[in-house]
Design an enzyme around this catalytic site. Structure first.
Site, PDB file in Angstrom:
ATOM      1  N   ASP A  13      89.552  56.583  29.340  1.00 17.81           N
ATOM      2  CA  ASP A  13      89.176  55.190  29.168  1.00 17.81           C
ATOM      3  C   ASP A  13      87.918  55.182  28.279  1.00 17.81           C
ATOM      4  OD1 ASP A  13      88.702  52.340  29.840  1.00 17.81           O
ATOM      5  OD2 ASP A  13      87.066  53.150  31.048  1.00 17.81           O
TER       6      ASP A  13
HETATM    7 MG   LIG Z   1      86.188  51.352  31.848  1.00 20.37          MG
END
Ligand SMILES: [Mg+2]
Length: 218
Positions: free
Chosen positions: A13
């Protein structure tokens, strides 16, 4: 590749995991909510849905004002990215180390492509990632597994041996749905309790610990 040797491919991410955008995003939300709704929300409420697409976060604040919130957020966010974005200590060296070790890296973010490009203009780490999946690259978004699957496909890989590293419960759920090992990190937007609640396979509290897990040297 088994856990004994760490992981490959390694998907990350972006916000709250690879780059410290905690202040940038929280203050962008605060500005939008204050400007459009004339309201003050707690820090916790402002960032409760970070990790999902921005428009969905705005709909959680106020469905009828979501489009205006989105526009005001982006204008402020993009104007302040260079000033408020920061690297996390140890993460850029880790990306370098993983690349040197021959690991394949990918990025799966709910950010739009222009916002990713803006972040990479401030912190030049884009070159480490063999694929970057942004909001435009999938029809469904985290916590749905589709963007994680898209990253694996983009790398020409399957879920086998792979992992997804993220700071939000939505990351963990997306990774679980895609069949990769899920690694939660605690230095981003969400606390340990929020992360434990969705049962990640592994939790790392420091970049050093993450490096040992990813390279299988712990
Ligand atoms: Mg994040």
């Amino acid at each position: 590749m088994s856990l004994d040797h760490g992981f490959d491919p390694i998907l990350f991410d972006l916000d709250g995991t690879v780059i410290d955008t905690v202040n940038l995003i929280r203050e962008s939300h605060r500005h939008a909510v204050r400007t459009v709704l004339g309201r003050e929300f707690s820090d916790e409420r402002l960032v409760a849905n970070v990790g999902r697409p921005l428009l969905e976060q705005m709909e959680a604040f106020s469905p009828p004002h979501a489009d205006e919130l989105y526009r005001v957020y982006r204008e402020w966010n993009h104007a302040h990215t260079a000033e408020l974005i920061a690297p996390y200590e140890g993460i850029t060296p880790l990306l370098e180390q993983l690349t040197a070790a021959g690991r394949t890296l990918g990025l799966v973010t709910s950010k739009t492509r222009d916002a990713v490009d803006l972040a990479f203009a401030s912190l030049p780490i884009g070159r480490y990632f063999g694929v970057v999946i942004s909001a435009e690259d999938s029809t469904r978004h985290k916590p749905d597994p589709e963007p994680v699957r898209a990253a694996l496909a983009g790398l020409g890989r399957t879920a086998e041996g792979g992992c997804y590293v993220g700071d939000s419960p939505f990351d963990i759920q997306a990774g679980q749905g895609a069949g990769v090992v899920t690694i939660a990190v605690t230095w981003g937007f969400f606390g340990r309790a929020d992360l434990d609640a969705v049962r990640p396979d592994i939790v790392c509290e420091t970049a050093a610990a993450l490096g040992q897990v990813l390279l299988g040297t712990r």
